[in-house]
Design a protein around this motif. Structure first.
Motif, short mmCIF file in Angstrom:
data_model
loop_
_atom_site.label_atom_id
_atom_site.label_comp_id
_atom_site.label_asym_id
_atom_site.label_seq_id
_atom_site.Cartn_x
_atom_site.Cartn_y
_atom_site.Cartn_z
N SER A 187 29.28 30.79 11.70
CA SER A 187 30.72 31.06 11.85
C SER A 187 31.29 31.59 10.55
O SER A 187 32.11 32.52 10.55
CB SER A 187 31.47 29.79 12.28
N LYS A 192 30.10 35.18 10.08
CA LYS A 192 30.85 36.11 10.95
C LYS A 192 32.23 36.40 10.36
O LYS A 192 32.69 37.54 10.37
CB LYS A 192 30.97 35.52 12.36
N ALA A 193 32.90 35.35 9.87
CA ALA A 193 34.23 35.54 9.29
C ALA A 193 34.17 36.42 8.05
O ALA A 193 35.00 37.32 7.86
CB ALA A 193 34.87 34.19 8.98
N TYR A 194 33.17 36.19 7.19
CA TYR A 194 33.05 37.04 5.98
C TYR A 194 32.74 38.49 6.39
O TYR A 194 33.29 39.43 5.82
CB TYR A 194 31.96 36.50 5.04
N LEU A 202 33.46 40.03 9.14
CA LEU A 202 34.65 40.64 9.74
C LEU A 202 35.70 40.94 8.68
O LEU A 202 36.25 42.05 8.63
CB LEU A 202 35.20 39.67 10.80
N LEU A 238 28.97 40.45 16.48
CA LEU A 238 29.72 39.27 16.07
C LEU A 238 29.61 38.12 17.08
O LEU A 238 29.95 36.98 16.77
CB LEU A 238 31.21 39.60 15.90
N ASP A 239 29.17 38.42 18.31
CA ASP A 239 29.10 37.36 19.31
C ASP A 239 27.69 36.78 19.47
O ASP A 239 27.41 36.11 20.45
CB ASP A 239 29.62 37.86 20.66
N PHE A 240 26.81 37.02 18.47
CA PHE A 240 25.46 36.48 18.65
C PHE A 240 25.52 34.95 18.69
O PHE A 240 26.41 34.33 18.12
CB PHE A 240 24.51 36.96 17.54
N ALA A 241 24.55 34.38 19.42
CA ALA A 241 24.49 32.92 19.56
C ALA A 241 23.43 32.35 18.64
O ALA A 241 22.38 32.96 18.46
CB ALA A 241 24.17 32.56 21.01
#
Ligand SMILES: [Zn+2]
Lengths: 343, 219
Positions: free
Chosen positions: A94, A97-99, A101, A328-331
């Motif tokens: 998480s 992903k935030a970094y 983005l 960005l939506d990888f699990a």
């Protein structure tokens, strides 16, 4: 100039952030929650996840400070997507992903096990191919055939029960020694006789899978031996038990790794993971590789345990190989097989 | 002032962009419900909401995030995302109570309000509000605790997924909103650097210490 890759690792109890450009290590900041797990005798997933939440941003700031770079200097971000503890992985991914983005940089979701292999590039340069890798830690015991660390890794074998590091923890507990067991057994074994007790070598029979491991029987054998000793009212020769147990582990690990190299016509062996810090494993691997005419690579102990540098190093290989970044939506995948180097 | 508001303390994710001038105006908002996979949904939702208002991360002035109480794994995803996002663009990150963000997001918060969310394990997270001000809680416990509280302090409204799940009297659906998150943060905005984010877990980690074994080493 190769990209500056930020690596984020939170698969177990170490919050790691590393910075690597090509095969050059710029920063390796780690915050460990191991002290919080000691009284539980093993890693408690919820305790680890809470610690990652608190430690991640401060650790990343420390890494940037170590490297003397700004956030805007980062060219790509790599993060462990698995295998590991579900809640812990989610904190790291998480954040990554935030970094990615916020900084508008490509993100690479990568495999923790492949990271243990790739980290050696920052110490000994690019990896020879193919390569056999023996990864041993509290969480994994795997024998891998690495054709290309950025793309193609195959599992030759793995533990069918306990990880090697887990066996060290359990035996330490049997002997009344503190958690984690690896370092303390290594230290105490130095004063013992590795040939004092003939503990069993698991999965080494002619009909056993040649590259799989089992440490559960060894652990039970040590328990029985210690109990028999106590029942007879004799003092337990702790150093001899530790040395003989350690010898059994190192013997099986190195024998199977050498056999894998020989049977696959591979001339290079890499040993990684936290248990690679074990002095007997290192010595025995060196002796047996020399005898078999193999080249041995073992990263320094600091790089063998979980850290962010290994993920940054793998990220650098993946970026160099031109792999498509992750969405960005990888699990996350707590059981991610090593065959999937990136998502 | 442009603010990114996030909350992942319930089964859904809440993401909004709010412009604060003389009054606050929600420019865009996305709320999901049901069992969201927060770790997969959150970052793309933030990207989509920013794209919807035509703003870039660097245009933001602050992040507001719900710090719970809420189921731990989901809660942490929102909190670490907010912390990382704020760090990446060097803007302050303000933590607010996730139940407060529900209460303050209601169109009418006058009188007595109970906010009750699902804490799993047959329990709820809950708090009581008088005119939008928290006066009791947040707590975690069986829904019966809320029934007992309601018997003593009757409510004008009982809201939240936990209230519906346990069929509390007069229960209606409501969740955190961008407006509610912002309203909960307003007293903190511009009041110097924010306090470090602290998750409101309300429960200790599940872990038991092993039984001590008689050590083999004489001490
Ligand atoms: Zn590892």
């Amino acid at each position: 100039m190769p990209e500056l890759v930020l690596g984020i690792e939170t698969s177990c109890d170490e919050t790691g952030v590393g910075l690597v450009r090509g095969t050059t290590l710029f920063a390796d900041a780690v915050a460990s929650s191991v002290a919080e797990h000691v009284r539980f005798g093993g890693v408690v997933p919820e305790v680890a996840a809470r610690a990652h939440l608190e430690a991640l941003v401060p650790t990343l700031r420390r890494a940037l400070g170590e490297a003397g770079v700004r956030r805007s200097d980062i060219d790509a971000i790599a993060v462990t997507a698995g295998p590991g503890l579900a809640g812990a992985l989610l904190v790291g991914t998480s954040a990554a992903k935030a970094y990615a983005l916020a900084l508008d940089r490509p993100l690479y979701a990568v495999n923790h096990l492949a990271g243990h292999v790739a980290v050696d590039t920052v110490e000994h340069g690019l990896l020879p191919t193919p390569l056999v890798a023996l990864l041993v830690s509290g969480g994994h015991t795997s024998l891998l055939l690495v054709d290309d660390v950025a793309h193609t890794i195959r599992t030759l074998g793995a533990t069918v029960d306990d990880a090697a590091g887990e066996a060290f923890d359990k035996v330490a507990r049997l002997l009344g020694l503190p958690y984690p067991g690896g370092p303390v057994i290594d230290r105490i074994a130095a004063d013992g006789d590795p040939a004092a007790i003939a503990f069993p070598r698991g999965m080494t029979g002619p009909r056993d899978a040649p590259y799989d491991f089992s440490f559960s029987g060894l652990k039970t054998a040590v328990a029985r031996w210690v109990e028999a000793c106590e029942a007879a009212g004799r003092p337990v020769p702790v150093a001899d038990v530790a040395a003989s147990f350690q010898e059994a582990v190192a013997d099986v690990l190195t024998a199977k790794a050498i056999r894998a190299c020989r049977e696959h016509g591979v001339g290079d062996l890499l040993v990684g993971g936290g248990v690679a810090a074990n002095s007997r494993l290192r010595t025995l691997a060196e002796q047996r590789c020399a005898a078999a005419g193999l080249r041995l690579r073992v990263p320094r102990p600091r790089l063998c345990t979980d850290n962010g540098a290994m993920i940054a190093a793998l990220g650098a290989r993946v970026v160099a190989a031109g792999v498509t970044p992750s969405a960005l939506d990888f699990a996350t995948d707590p059981g991610l097989p090593v065959e999937r180097v990136s998502l | 002032m442009l603010i990114l508001a996030l909350d992942t303390a319930t089964a859904g994710v809440v993401v909004g962009v709010v412009e604060v001038a003389a009054a606050a105006r929600v420019l865009a908002e996305c709320r999901t419900s049901g069992v969201a996979r927060h770790g997969e949904a959150l970052a793309p939702t933030v990207a989509a909401v920013l794209a919807e208002v035509g703003r870039r991360p660097a245009d933001l002035d602050a992040v507001v995030v719900g710090v719970g109480p809420g189921p731990f794994t989901g809660l942490r995803i929102g909190m670490i995302s907010a912390a990382a996002f704020g760090d990446a663009v060097d803007i302050p990150v303000y933590g607010v109570g996730s139940l407060d963000a529900v209460a303050l997001g209601l169109a009418d918060a006058g009188g007595t309000t109970y906010v009750v969310t699902d804490a799993r394990r047959r329990e709820v997270y809950w708090a009581r509000y008088t005119d939008g001000r928290r006066v009791d809680g947040p707590h975690v416990g069986p829904a019966q605790d809320v029934r007992d509280a309601l018997a003593e302090q009757p409510a004008d409204r009982v809201v939240g997924a936990g209230a519906l799940l346990y069929d509390l009297p007069g229960a209606v659906a409501a969740g955190a909103t961008a407006a509610g998150l912002l309203a909960a943060a307003v007293p903190k905005l511009g009041q110097g650097p924010p306090e470090p984010l602290r998750a409101a877990y309300l429960r200790r980690p599940d872990a038991s210490e092993p039984r001590p074994r008689v050590p083999a080493v004489p001490r």
